[in-house]
Write a protein that holds these residues in place. Structure first.
Motif, PDB file in Angstrom:
ATOM      1  N   GLU A  26       0.820  -1.216   0.000  1.00 54.31           N
ATOM      2  CA  GLU A  26       0.000   0.000   0.000  1.00 54.31           C
ATOM      3  C   GLU A  26       0.851   1.263   0.000  1.00 54.31           C
ATOM      4  N   VAL A  29       4.932   2.709   5.010  1.00 56.49           N
ATOM      5  CA  VAL A  29       4.344   3.048   6.308  1.00 56.49           C
ATOM      6  C   VAL A  29       5.428   3.674   7.167  1.00 56.49           C
ATOM      7  N   ASN A 295      -3.563   7.216   9.148  1.00 57.34           N
ATOM      8  CA  ASN A 295      -2.963   6.228   8.267  1.00 57.34           C
ATOM      9  C   ASN A 295      -1.502   6.616   8.070  1.00 57.34           C
TER      10      ASN A 295
ATOM     11  N   SER B 175     -13.081   1.333   9.576  1.00 57.80           N
ATOM     12  CA  SER B 175     -12.189   1.129  10.714  1.00 57.80           C
ATOM     13  C   SER B 175     -12.916   0.239  11.727  1.00 57.80           C
TER      14      SER B 175
END
Lengths: 345, 342, 357
Positions: A26, A29, A295, B175
């Motif tokens: 993704e 991070v 995030n 979430s």
């Protein structure tokens, strides 16, 4: 707050600007974004925060246990003057288990299911202790010696029928006993630093009390530095001398336990403490923090808490605050609060 | 802790006759799970998950059920809803015994009793959009005309704090806290009177937990719901409940007011006392007595005789191993199952 | 401690299983084709009808079905499994006793070879994931599963033929053969009654050693080399991939992280902590594959003229030799049940979590 921490303040572990990234599908991070932390010799230190705040990543970095796809990208971690991150693999292996050990969360998955418990614990003696040559060369003598050592350490962590347990496999033990085995393993080689990574999370509350009690006793008897990594604020309040609160890979606040719980300064700490129900102080509705955990592939700029912060100012999104000492033994990572407390140190 | 609280309790005594007050009355409920062995699946024993349990739940209140793993709290919740068939005993829901009711008749009652599970991810079908998740129970139970359904779903979504745009999303796009809201919404679309909440916040963080708990409290007031709140977290149960029930190895050891975990030692069951003392309190100024119980919880397939707790009880005496203590009333709306508490 | 009880129970279970198999084989023989036709063979057209009728009575085909089954069952238990026209009307049981060891010997040695190469290759592959060593092992494994074994067998024969021709000039004392189990008419096969005079296991490598017949051992070894090489290549490929997968999976487990945090060296972590866990699925696959091979690797046996069960079974199917098919099915069932048991026991030895109750 014990005298040891109040007076000597010998820093045993000094983490400077630690940054860790995880390279996932993704995206990258940014799990840790410049962690600064000093841990004093002989204290119990708590690292608290919610899921994904980076508390486990921090302590795993200390032991260089970050695995693929994670990577320590920046920073220094000084243990007794040496930067752990610059050590060779062979040298770090001498630290792991011998000088720093870790007690992990789930004692079922962290014990090898197909190896006898005695053997798993005796490995610690085998690799980290000088064993006389005549014992080492004699297989029979060696196994007898190791068994004695293991039984000794099992007694120390109050495992019943230590001699009989030696030949058992992990699945034959209860959760509490397995956790004791992990603790036995972690103190076997007499380390300087013991890290408890959510060590009681998987246990029932009465068993948790037994384990916390044991850890307290061991700390008193052995005088080692203990680091508690947990999301449970109750454990921190009861077990630790000092606490660091983490949020989104940044340290929000570091303080002595009493100061942090009684007079929290950082808005996140304040919100967090108000959001937990208290057994002895019931109230009708709980306060909560608006918004969601960020995030970390695309974290908020500046202070990572700013989108949820009730005190937010323009500067919070533009510039990352430094971790500044605002009171004696009290550091805060917040522009607004730093201004408020300016000159008070 | 104010004194006004224990007056608000309604009577939950097993011998109470005010059935109109109680939405749910459970009498001598038993749920055993057989343990089978060998190639012929011979039954060699039973797990005593719920073992002769009797209690009432007053309408509009929350009864909290606490206990450690293996105490049977989850099984109790499921057995009451007949998600798991009771071995014996009676369950009176709004006056009717649903334990022996035919499944066809029970279907009508079922929509009045709903459950929210611990893990919202596992209990939501990953291939269904939220709107279909919410619509499905209504279509199954035919509670409304199709035209009305959509409007009603929107109302429930608003009530649980979800937006319109969430309707067309799949569970994995949410979430943890939002997912639990979807689960709550799904339980509410049928307009139930009674909801079992099985560890609804065990898998979310504390700041999210606060919002879910607040939501549940608000919904209770709004819809006059009765909750059975199952959790291992004493402070959450205390926060949510009017009445707290302590379970241990399938038995109820104590039913009392919400403040039982902070009461003095002579007033509560020794196990309740130990639980309260074992819980780490996030307040360094709070002083408490430390009681460390020895040993582990015994195997529920082979529970000890007499009082289930006697093997770990600091106050255990001869009689505890021999005789099962009854659940006795010690004061108004306070029941203890112990030979040494009167 | 409970292991013996468990094995006993499982062996008892064999009885109903074999009974069931005997029913299946009986129905099979009764419903497929005409047994008389198979008995007479190609001469059917020339046989007078009276003779056929006579045969029917002689073979008991005129009796009711239950009677026939009973007769069939008692014959089975008495060791009379019928005769196989495929192999000159020899008794089926004798053929099996003769040919099963050949298949089993080939299977066992191939599997040992496959494990001995496959497991280490799998481990290396897992440790050096996506590096050179992994790629090499992947290609080796892929070639193993993608080469048809009859083709591989033929290639090996061609290579060996050329090798032998080439080596003729070097005056070697031997050639590498690629037919049969041993050089016929040259060696006496130790075929005494079991355990008399060191006995005969049917495994020629073992038998020759038991009889101190070193030249025979050498000869047998050369013979088994080529077919077991081909057979093990395929198995090795599967085992390599299996081990690699299991190792990668295991290396991600929490207890490996704990082992690292203890300061153990990577070598100890891999061989002591990970391998013991990773080997479990590999064992299952290998065990069941072995059972399959034991009952005959048809293609390999055909290419290398190996006198095993596989070739006989295929041949008997094509001529509807019911006695042979029945015998083959029963022996296959027996082997599968036994090897399943062996795998289960092995499992329990490696994995202490498995208990027998």
């Amino acid at each position: 707050m014990t005298e040891a921490t109040a007076n000597t303040q010998d820093v045993i572990l000094d983490i400077k600007n630690l940054k860790v990234n995880f390279y996932t599908y993704e995206g990258v991070v940014k799990a840790l974004d410049g962690i600064d932390l000093s841990i004093y010799k002989g204290e119990s230190f708590g690292l608290v925060g919610e899921t994904g705040c980076g508390k486990s990543v921090t302590v795993r970095s200390v032991m260089r246990l970050i695995e693929e796809p994670g990577k320590i990208v920046e920073g220094e971690i000084f243990y007794k003057g040496n930067d752990v991150l610059k050590l060779k693999e062979k040298e770090i292996r001498k630290l792991r288990g011998a000088k720093m050990t870790m007690i992990f969360q789930d004692p079922m998955t962290f014990l090898n299911p197909v190896i006898q418990i005695g053997e798993q614990v005796s490995e610690m003696f085998l690799i980290h202790q000088k064993i006389q040559k005549d014992i080492l060369d004699n297989k029979k003598k060696l196994s007898k010696y190791l068994k004695e050592k293991v039984v000794e350490i099992f007694d120390l962590v109050k495992l019943p029928d230590a001699a009989e347990l030696f030949k058992r496999y992990p699945h034959e033990l209860s959760g509490g006993m397995r956790q004791r085995v992990l603790i036995a393993m972690s103190i076997a080689a007499d380390p300087d630093i013991i890290i408890a990574d959510e060590a009681t999370t998987a246990l029932d509350v009465t068993i948790q009390a037994q384990i916390l009690n044991l850890l307290n006793k061991l700390k008193k008897d052995l005088g080692r530095t203990l680091i508690f990594v947990t999301h449970n604020l109750g454990i921190v309040a009861e077990m630790c001398d000092r606490v660091a609160v983490l949020y989104g890979g940044q340290i929000a606040e570091v303080a002595e336990t009493k100061a942090l719980f009684v007079d929290p300064i950082h808005p996140y700490t304040q919100g967090l403490l108000r959001s937990i129900p208290l057994l002895h102080k019931p109230k009708d509705l709980l306060d909560s923090i608006d918004g969601v955990v960020p995030n970390l592939v695309n974290p908020p700029s500046g202070c990572r808490f700013h989108p949820r912060c009730p005190l937010k100012e323009d500067i919070c999104a533009q510039e990352r605050p430094k971790l500044v000492k605002v009171l004696p033994e009290h550091w805060v990572h917040c522009h607004v609060k730093q201004r408020e407390y300016e000159g008070k140190v | 802790m104010s004194t006004s609280e224990n007056q608000s309790q309604s009577d939950i005594s097993p011998e109470t006759d005010s059935d109109a007050e109680n939405i749910l009355s459970v009498r001598n409920l038993v749920k055993f799970f057989p343990i089978t062995s060998g190639i012929l699946s011979r039954v060699v024993g039973h797990v005593h998950a719920v073992d002769d349990v009797t209690f009432d739940i007053p309408r509009g209140k929350t009864i909290g059920v606490v206990g450690e793993s293996g105490c049977g709290k989850t099984t109790l919740g499921r057995t009451i809803l007949r998600l798991s068939e009771p071995t014996s005993g009676e369950i009176y829901f709004e006056g009717e015994n649903i334990a022996q009711m035919s499944l066809r008749r029970f279907r009508r009652v079922r929509r009045e009793m709903q459950i929210v599970f611990q893990d919202p991810y596992a209990s939501l079908n990953p291939r269904m959009m939220v709107k279909n998740i919410l619509r499905e129970p209504m279509l199954v139970h035919k509670t409304m005309r199709k035209r009305q359904i959509n409007n009603y779903i929107l109302r429930v979504m608003r009530e649980v704090g979800l937006d319109l745009e969430h309707l067309n999303r799949f569970p994995h796009e949410f979430s943890g806290g939002q997912r639990q809201r979807v689960c709550i919404a799904r339980a509410l679309v049928l307009n139930p009177h009674f909801v079992v909440l099985d560890e609804p916040t065990a898998s979310v963080d504390v700041s999210v937990q606060a919002r879910v708990l607040n939501l549940l409290k608000r919904l209770q007031q709004l819809r006059n719901l009765t909750y059975m709140f199952i959790s291992h977290d004493l402070s959450v149960v205390t926060h949510m409940s009017d009445v707290v029930m302590v379970m241990y190895l399938g038995k109820i050891l104590e039913i009392g007011p919400k403040r039982i975990f902070t009461l003095k030692s002579a007033e509560v069951h020794p196990y309740t006392l130990a639980l309260g003392s074992a819980l780490p309190i996030p307040d360094p100024l709070y002083e408490k007595k430390q009681i460390i119980l020895r040993g582990d919880v015994p195997n529920p397939a082979n529970p000890p005789p007499g009082c289930r707790f006697h093997t770990r009880c600091p106050e255990a005496r001869q009689i505890c191993a021999e005789k099962v203590p009854e659940l006795k009333k010690t004061e108004a709306s306070h029941y203890i199952s112990c030979h040494f508490r009167e | 401690m409970k292991l013996r009880e468990y094995i006993f129970k499982r062996l008892i279970l064999l009885i109903p299983v074999l009974f069931g198999v005997s029913i299946v084989t009986f129905i099979l023989s009764d419903s497929v084709g005409d047994p008389v036709a198979a008995y007479i063979g190609t001469a059917l057209d020339k046989t007078p009808p009276e003779r056929i009728e006579q045969l029917r009575v002689q073979l008991g085909l005129d009796k009711p079905i239950l009677d026939r089954f009973w007769i069939y069952l008692t014959r089975l238990l008495q060791g009379d499994w019928g005769r196989s026209p495929t192999l000159q009307n020899q008794p089926v049981l004798e053929i099996i006793a003769d040919r099963f060891p050949a298949s089993a010997e080939l299977a066992v040695y191939s599997m040992i070879l496959a494990i001995a190469i496959g497991v280490p290759l799998g481990i290396i592959s897992a440790i050096k994931k996506d590096k050179m060593a992994d790629q090499v092992s992947r290609i080796t494994a892929l070639s193993g599963v993608s080469m048809p074994i009859f083709w591989l067998g033929l290639m090996v024969q061609i290579i060996l033929f050329n090798f032998n021709v080439f080596m003729d000039g070097a005056n070697l004392p031997f050639n590498i053969p690629y037919h049969e189990r041993l050089t016929l008419n040259k060696y006496v096969v130790p075929r005494t009654i079991l355990f008399g005079n060191f006995g005969a296991t049917g495994f020629l490598l073992i038998d020759s050693l038991l009889n101190f017949d070193i030249p025979l051992f050498f000869d047998v070894f050369l013979h088994i080399f080529a077919p077991s090489f081909c057979l093990s290549w395929v198995q090795m490929a599967i085992i390599t991939r299996m081990t690699r997968m299991a190792m990668l999976e295991t290396m991600k487990k929490d207890f490996i992280l704990l082992a690292r945090s203890k300061g153990l060296t990577e070598r100890v972590i891999i061989y002591r902590h990970a391998l013991r866990n990773a080997i479990i699925p590999t064992l299952t696959v290998a065990g069941l594959a072995l059972a399959g091979l034991m009952t005959g690797a048809v293609l390999t046996e055909t290419v290398f003229d190996w006198p095993g069960l596989g070739w006989w079974a295929v041949e008997s199917v094509s001529v509807l030799d019911t006695a042979a098919i029945q015998g083959f099915v029963i022996i296959t069932a027996l082997i599968y049940v036994l090897s399943n048991l062996a795998v289960d026991i092995l499992y329990a030895v490696v994995d202490p979590r498995i208990r027998f109750d």
